[in-house]
Enzyme design. Sequence first.
Site, PDB file in Angstrom:
ATOM      1  CG  PHE A 133     -10.046   5.772  -7.889  1.00  0.00           C
ATOM      2  CD1 PHE A 133      -9.151   6.507  -7.119  1.00  0.00           C
ATOM      3  CD2 PHE A 133     -10.432   6.280  -9.118  1.00  0.00           C
ATOM      4  CE1 PHE A 133      -8.649   7.724  -7.574  1.00  0.00           C
ATOM      5  CE2 PHE A 133      -9.927   7.492  -9.587  1.00  0.00           C
ATOM      6  CZ  PHE A 133      -9.037   8.215  -8.807  1.00  0.00           C
ATOM      7  CD  GLN A 134     -12.235  10.127  -8.993  1.00  0.00           C
ATOM      8  OE1 GLN A 134     -12.917   9.792  -9.949  1.00  0.00           O
ATOM      9  NE2 GLN A 134     -11.495  11.231  -8.985  1.00  0.00           N
ATOM     10  CG  MET A 141     -21.594  40.807   8.497  1.00  0.00           C
ATOM     11  SD  MET A 141     -22.384  42.408   8.772  1.00  0.00           S
ATOM     12  CE  MET A 141     -23.555  42.476   7.415  1.00  0.00           C
ATOM     13  CE  LYS A 161     -17.114   4.389 -16.349  1.00  0.00           C
ATOM     14  NZ  LYS A 161     -15.654   4.541 -16.284  1.00  0.00           N
ATOM     15  CD  GLU A 181     -16.336  19.010  -9.350  1.00  0.00           C
ATOM     16  OE1 GLU A 181     -15.627  19.776  -8.676  1.00  0.00           O
ATOM     17  OE2 GLU A 181     -15.853  18.059 -10.006  1.00  0.00           O
TER      18      GLU A 181
END
Lengths: 566, 178
Positions: free
Chosen positions: A117-118, A480, A167, A55
Amino acid sequence: MKNVNKITGAEAILLSLMKEDIDTIFGYPGGAMMPIYDKIYSKGRSIKHILVRHEQGAAHAAQAYAQVSGKPGVCFATSGPGATNLITGIANAHLDSIPVIFITAQVPSMLLGTDAFQETDMISLSMPVTKWNYQVTSAEEIPDVIAKAFFFATTGRPGPVLIDVTKDAQLGTLDFNYKSIKSIRSYNPSPAIQDEDINQAISLIASSERPLLLAGHGILLAGATSQLKTFTDKTKIPCAVTLMGKSAISEDHPYYVGMLGMHGNYAPNILTNKADLIIAAGMRFDDRVTGDLKRYATDAKIIHVDIDKAELNKNVRSHLAIHANIKDFFDRIIPRITYQTPENWIEQFRQLNAIEEEKVVRKDCFPGNGKIHAGEVIYLLSRKTNGEAVVVTDVGQNQMLAARYYQYKNPNTLITSGGLGTMGFGLPAAMGAQVGRPDNTVILFTGDGGFQMTVQELGTVFQYNLPVKIVIFNNNFLGMVRQWQQLFNEKRYAETNMPTPDFPLLAKAFGIEGELVKDRTEIPGALDRMLEHSGPYLLEIKTEKEANVFPMIYPGKAVDEIVLEP
Amino acid sequence: MKNTYTITAFSENHIGLLNRITIVFTRRHINIESLTVSSTEVKGIHRFTIVVEDTEEQVVKVVNQVEKLPEVLRAEWYLNDEIIYREIALYKIPIDVAIDKNIEQIMREFNAHMVDIQDGFVIIENTGHVEDTEKLYEVLKPYGILQFVRSGRISISKQKKELSTYLNELPVNEYVKE
């Protein structure tokens, strides 16, 4: 009968995006997001979805897409880990003021707050790194919320917004009726410019002998590049740019005097403290630009023009702070200004520039012998592409050298992570840039460290056959950080040395062609093969391990203490 | 130089705005001394009254960053002498103490009043600046205070213009129908 025209929330999201002229989405599906993805399946002809491999990649790609296309980016992720993986990308877009609409899925509203969940609290998580966010819990809200999201993301000082959709809101139904938004009472994205501000600006400019114009990202965001050119042509005021302002003015413009800041050019940094007037146009005096604030612009009066009122007098106190769109400012001042910059002031830039050319640029871009220097590759590619490619960078030495040695000609052709300095930005951003400009050559300059942070996106490059030209400068160091360890930690190279995989072989595993360059004589041929290849191409270039980027303003030092060598 | 500043912000009544506003303060490591959020006379608009101790320079920057939030209508800052402000305090004291005649005299001096009597205790209310309610606390303390609570500050500016006048001048949200 009444339900005939009802559609689901999931479909309403896609239809709303289409009403806002969106045809491209970067994203990744997941459980809570499934109703939306099911609708993508049936809308495949009008909306192109780019499936990334992580993502974070979707977020960076959507941002780069927005930067090159001028349209807001759109990014989808599922609830929980899908959404949290976006955070770096959202923060990156936030610090660089890029309009991206992030849409995350959420657990059903009845489960909110239960550690389902999630489930993650994306509203709280994204709050400090978004311009605005909103949690949708019923389908009816969707069109209005998306309209607001687009309005906030794209107007005023642009920025990312996040809509979290439960949802059940995706599955619920509504009568779809989309109305875009023209104004919101709590929000004024186009402050009116006052005549008095223009009068004062003209008189401050008129009484100056050593003016310096600092052009920032605001010029590009406002689409004011032609105004900047006209103003500079007319007044001959030397124009320096910030890192994010690169490509706002063509580098071959006679009064373009280079980049500001820590690894910027010698002349504009030194002369910042000689100038008697600074016109800051759509820039925000970042600490990487100003160095020690107490010794910044010591002789100058400052005119600061910015669309974000909170930036005015935030870091640097200005004599004239103008809260305005930079395009409006130029449109108002250009017809009235008659000022001409004294030639001897412009000459001072040329003299200092010649010193930098001699002591730094020549060594970086025409080293002649020894190990390959990244600068010479960038400079040669700039010539071979006539300064017209879209350049994407990762973060670190590759970024600073790409900013310094590619000769940008056209607006929005440097895509880089300025504010956040996100290693791993490069590859996914290059994908997004290529999707946004399918007919342009897109060149990614990256390092062996940053490239490995998001290397999985080679899968996306392969899947969509995105013809990005990937140039990896491999010095087996986090360059760097190593440079700082050399300069400030007596070469104690703590955890900056890393072995690397065979990058062309890795590319091959993803079905991408590539080659390794170890010797200077191979460079021109390899670059030609890369540019002529129709698909994606990966070039690994072994470079000098301990090369440094100079000039440099050491931390805590003033802009005019910039040094050309250690 | 640090001073006491009262910041007032008017916002849309949306979930999460309190969070967004306080983030501006916590990011700059500014401690909020007192915070009051309540609805205004205009439906759908809430008022935040935030008291901080800091320099004017910091306060101005914070106010600008609060006002920058898309759902904040306006934010302002005041010194104490530019506003009328109050906190409310409630003191729960045992009923046998309350019938002591000193209490009547104390309440008169502080302009406090009794708001409720329950089995075993009474509740006294006092309104004023922190110093006033603090002083009454100190005076009542020897008698035994069962519980003490103080609200955050509410304030009203000395300027003439009313919020509703200002809000009426704002444009309404405009939508464009396809």
